[in-house]
Write a protein that holds these residues in place. Structure first.
Motif, PDB file in Angstrom:
ATOM      1  N   GLU A  23       0.916  -1.318  -0.036  1.00 36.95           N
ATOM      2  CA  GLU A  23      -0.042  -0.093  -0.149  1.00 36.95           C
ATOM      3  C   GLU A  23       0.845   1.444  -0.063  1.00 36.95           C
ATOM      4  O   GLU A  23       1.885   1.416   0.831  1.00 36.95           O
ATOM      5  CB  GLU A  23      -0.914   0.073   1.156  1.00 36.95           C
ATOM      6  CG  GLU A  23      -1.914   1.116   1.320  1.00 36.95           C
ATOM      7  CD  GLU A  23      -2.929   0.925   2.517  1.00 36.95           C
ATOM      8  OE1 GLU A  23      -3.459   1.958   2.821  1.00 36.95           O
ATOM      9  OE2 GLU A  23      -2.910  -0.043   3.112  1.00 36.95           O
ATOM     10  N   VAL A  24       0.432   2.082  -0.784  1.00 33.28           N
ATOM     11  CA  VAL A  24       1.172   3.488  -0.988  1.00 33.28           C
ATOM     12  C   VAL A  24       1.228   4.205   0.428  1.00 33.28           C
ATOM     13  O   VAL A  24       0.456   4.222   1.159  1.00 33.28           O
ATOM     14  CB  VAL A  24       0.445   4.687  -1.798  1.00 33.28           C
ATOM     15  CG1 VAL A  24       1.138   5.859  -1.767  1.00 33.28           C
ATOM     16  CG2 VAL A  24       0.521   3.951  -3.195  1.00 33.28           C
ATOM     17  N   GLY A  25       2.585   4.615   0.832  1.00 32.85           N
ATOM     18  CA  GLY A  25       3.020   5.114   2.072  1.00 32.85           C
ATOM     19  C   GLY A  25       3.478   4.256   3.120  1.00 32.85           C
ATOM     20  O   GLY A  25       3.914   4.912   4.269  1.00 32.85           O
ATOM     21  N   THR A  26       3.299   3.001   3.107  1.00 33.03           N
ATOM     22  CA  THR A  26       3.849   2.059   4.075  1.00 33.03           C
ATOM     23  C   THR A  26       5.104   2.296   3.971  1.00 33.03           C
ATOM     24  O   THR A  26       5.872   2.430   3.058  1.00 33.03           O
ATOM     25  CB  THR A  26       3.143   0.660   3.777  1.00 33.03           C
ATOM     26  OG1 THR A  26       3.729   0.063   2.624  1.00 33.03           O
ATOM     27  CG2 THR A  26       1.731   0.606   3.771  1.00 33.03           C
ATOM     28  N   GLU A  27       5.917   1.461   5.171  1.00 34.41           N
ATOM     29  CA  GLU A  27       7.283   1.483   4.982  1.00 34.41           C
ATOM     30  C   GLU A  27       7.770   0.391   3.828  1.00 34.41           C
ATOM     31  O   GLU A  27       8.688   0.850   3.379  1.00 34.41           O
ATOM     32  CB  GLU A  27       7.804   0.517   6.474  1.00 34.41           C
ATOM     33  CG  GLU A  27       9.279   0.665   6.618  1.00 34.41           C
ATOM     34  CD  GLU A  27       9.796   2.072   6.889  1.00 34.41           C
ATOM     35  OE1 GLU A  27      10.901   2.362   6.371  1.00 34.41           O
ATOM     36  OE2 GLU A  27       9.133   3.148   7.318  1.00 34.41           O
ATOM     37  N   ALA A  28       7.065  -0.556   3.704  1.00 40.87           N
ATOM     38  CA  ALA A  28       7.293  -1.344   2.605  1.00 40.87           C
ATOM     39  C   ALA A  28       7.483  -0.768   1.156  1.00 40.87           C
ATOM     40  O   ALA A  28       8.088  -1.004   0.260  1.00 40.87           O
ATOM     41  CB  ALA A  28       6.551  -2.642   2.520  1.00 40.87           C
ATOM     42  N   TRP A  29       6.238   0.155   1.037  1.00 38.62           N
ATOM     43  CA  TRP A  29       6.180   0.843  -0.295  1.00 38.62           C
ATOM     44  C   TRP A  29       7.462   1.842  -0.434  1.00 38.62           C
ATOM     45  O   TRP A  29       8.168   2.040  -1.252  1.00 38.62           O
ATOM     46  CB  TRP A  29       5.232   1.589  -0.233  1.00 38.62           C
ATOM     47  CG  TRP A  29       4.574   2.265  -1.637  1.00 38.62           C
ATOM     48  CD1 TRP A  29       4.200   1.744  -2.594  1.00 38.62           C
ATOM     49  CD2 TRP A  29       4.950   3.565  -1.839  1.00 38.62           C
ATOM     50  NE1 TRP A  29       4.052   2.838  -3.561  1.00 38.62           N
ATOM     51  CE2 TRP A  29       4.685   3.954  -3.312  1.00 38.62           C
ATOM     52  CE3 TRP A  29       5.489   4.720  -1.078  1.00 38.62           C
ATOM     53  CZ2 TRP A  29       4.755   5.290  -3.690  1.00 38.62           C
ATOM     54  CZ3 TRP A  29       5.537   5.896  -1.676  1.00 38.62           C
ATOM     55  CH2 TRP A  29       5.292   6.035  -3.039  1.00 38.62           C
ATOM     56  N   SER A  42       6.573   7.623 -11.498  1.00 39.02           N
ATOM     57  CA  SER A  42       5.564   8.562 -12.031  1.00 39.02           C
ATOM     58  C   SER A  42       5.399   9.813 -11.331  1.00 39.02           C
ATOM     59  O   SER A  42       6.000   9.631 -10.346  1.00 39.02           O
ATOM     60  CB  SER A  42       4.139   7.832 -12.305  1.00 39.02           C
ATOM     61  OG  SER A  42       3.575   7.617 -11.065  1.00 39.02           O
ATOM     62  N   THR A  43       4.616  10.938 -11.911  1.00 32.59           N
ATOM     63  CA  THR A  43       4.810  11.975 -11.104  1.00 32.59           C
ATOM     64  C   THR A  43       3.979  11.702  -9.771  1.00 32.59           C
ATOM     65  O   THR A  43       4.300  12.099  -8.842  1.00 32.59           O
ATOM     66  CB  THR A  43       3.757  12.866 -11.966  1.00 32.59           C
ATOM     67  OG1 THR A  43       4.498  13.281 -13.293  1.00 32.59           O
ATOM     68  CG2 THR A  43       3.760  14.310 -11.330  1.00 32.59           C
ATOM     69  N   ASN A  44       2.848  10.793  -9.836  1.00 32.15           N
ATOM     70  CA  ASN A  44       2.334  10.511  -8.745  1.00 32.15           C
ATOM     71  C   ASN A  44       2.950   9.914  -7.736  1.00 32.15           C
ATOM     72  O   ASN A  44       2.940  10.137  -6.366  1.00 32.15           O
ATOM     73  CB  ASN A  44       1.074   9.790  -9.022  1.00 32.15           C
ATOM     74  CG  ASN A  44      -0.406  10.642  -9.759  1.00 32.15           C
ATOM     75  OD1 ASN A  44      -0.214  11.797  -9.723  1.00 32.15           O
ATOM     76  ND2 ASN A  44      -0.865   9.867 -10.209  1.00 32.15           N
ATOM     77  N   LYS A  47       5.284  12.165  -5.849  1.00 34.66           N
ATOM     78  CA  LYS A  47       4.663  13.167  -5.045  1.00 34.66           C
ATOM     79  C   LYS A  47       4.246  12.290  -3.686  1.00 34.66           C
ATOM     80  O   LYS A  47       4.412  12.835  -2.894  1.00 34.66           O
ATOM     81  CB  LYS A  47       3.199  13.447  -5.604  1.00 34.66           C
ATOM     82  CG  LYS A  47       2.444  14.677  -4.730  1.00 34.66           C
ATOM     83  CD  LYS A  47       1.180  14.767  -5.329  1.00 34.66           C
ATOM     84  CE  LYS A  47      -0.001  14.044  -5.391  1.00 34.66           C
ATOM     85  NZ  LYS A  47      -0.832  13.617  -4.235  1.00 34.66           N
ATOM     86  N   ASP A  48       3.729  11.132  -4.097  1.00 32.51           N
ATOM     87  CA  ASP A  48       3.225  10.316  -2.723  1.00 32.51           C
ATOM     88  C   ASP A  48       4.554  10.010  -1.969  1.00 32.51           C
ATOM     89  O   ASP A  48       4.742   9.948  -0.651  1.00 32.51           O
ATOM     90  CB  ASP A  48       2.717   8.935  -3.342  1.00 32.51           C
ATOM     91  CG  ASP A  48       1.189   9.125  -3.852  1.00 32.51           C
ATOM     92  OD1 ASP A  48       0.843  10.382  -3.381  1.00 32.51           O
ATOM     93  OD2 ASP A  48       0.941   8.305  -4.425  1.00 32.51           O
ATOM     94  N   ASN A  52       4.788  11.019   1.950  1.00 32.17           N
ATOM     95  CA  ASN A  52       4.999   9.802   2.859  1.00 32.17           C
ATOM     96  C   ASN A  52       6.212   9.230   3.257  1.00 32.17           C
ATOM     97  O   ASN A  52       6.227   8.596   4.320  1.00 32.17           O
ATOM     98  CB  ASN A  52       3.909   8.449   2.213  1.00 32.17           C
ATOM     99  CG  ASN A  52       2.595   8.890   1.820  1.00 32.17           C
ATOM    100  OD1 ASN A  52       1.792   9.380   2.644  1.00 32.17           O
ATOM    101  ND2 ASN A  52       2.239   8.771   0.551  1.00 32.17           N
ATOM    102  N   CYS A  53       7.200   9.401   2.664  1.00 33.37           N
ATOM    103  CA  CYS A  53       8.428   8.916   3.125  1.00 33.37           C
ATOM    104  C   CYS A  53       9.525   9.824   3.469  1.00 33.37           C
ATOM    105  O   CYS A  53      10.207   9.661   4.356  1.00 33.37           O
ATOM    106  CB  CYS A  53       9.017   8.025   1.968  1.00 33.37           C
ATOM    107  SG  CYS A  53       8.092   6.645   1.103  1.00 33.37           S
ATOM    108  N   LEU A  54       9.488  11.164   2.912  1.00 34.32           N
ATOM    109  CA  LEU A  54      10.418  11.984   3.418  1.00 34.32           C
ATOM    110  C   LEU A  54       9.959  12.834   4.463  1.00 34.32           C
ATOM    111  O   LEU A  54      10.544  13.399   5.320  1.00 34.32           O
ATOM    112  CB  LEU A  54      10.916  12.964   2.068  1.00 34.32           C
ATOM    113  CG  LEU A  54      11.583  12.288   1.036  1.00 34.32           C
ATOM    114  CD1 LEU A  54      11.707  13.277  -0.089  1.00 34.32           C
ATOM    115  CD2 LEU A  54      12.700  11.751   1.585  1.00 34.32           C
ATOM    116  N   PHE A  55       8.634  13.300   4.459  1.00 27.91           N
ATOM    117  CA  PHE A  55       7.880  14.229   5.268  1.00 27.91           C
ATOM    118  C   PHE A  55       7.057  13.547   6.442  1.00 27.91           C
ATOM    119  O   PHE A  55       5.928  13.891   6.410  1.00 27.91           O
ATOM    120  CB  PHE A  55       7.244  15.431   4.543  1.00 27.91           C
ATOM    121  CG  PHE A  55       8.259  16.199   3.719  1.00 27.91           C
ATOM    122  CD1 PHE A  55       9.091  16.944   4.144  1.00 27.91           C
ATOM    123  CD2 PHE A  55       8.067  16.411   2.456  1.00 27.91           C
ATOM    124  CE1 PHE A  55      10.125  17.697   3.640  1.00 27.91           C
ATOM    125  CE2 PHE A  55       8.804  17.068   1.703  1.00 27.91           C
ATOM    126  CZ  PHE A  55       9.777  17.838   2.287  1.00 27.91           C
TER     127      PHE A  55
END
Length: 56
Positions: A23-29, A42-44, A47-48, A52-55
């Motif tokens: 799932e987008v935003g999880t640690e595994a992702w 991709s652009t999306n 952005k995700d 979700n990972c940097l901030f």
């Protein structure tokens, strides 16, 4: 009939493949995105990843 069976098989295969993606935003992702070349994002996805990972 053969085309219908082929189409159903293709849809089932696609469903199984996408069900295995984290799932987008999880640690595994985030880990998977770190391993993926940045040029293939991709652009999306970029952005995700930023959201979700940097901030966090």
């Amino acid at each position: 009939m053969k085309k219908t069976i082929t189409a159903l098989g293709l849809l089932l295969s696609m469903g199984l493949i996408t069900a295995c993606a984290p799932e987008v935003g999880t640690e595994a992702w985030c880990t998977a995105m770190d391993k993926k070349p940045k040029g293939d994002w991709s652009t999306n996805e970029a952005k995700d990843y930023t959201t979700n990972c940097l901030f966090k």
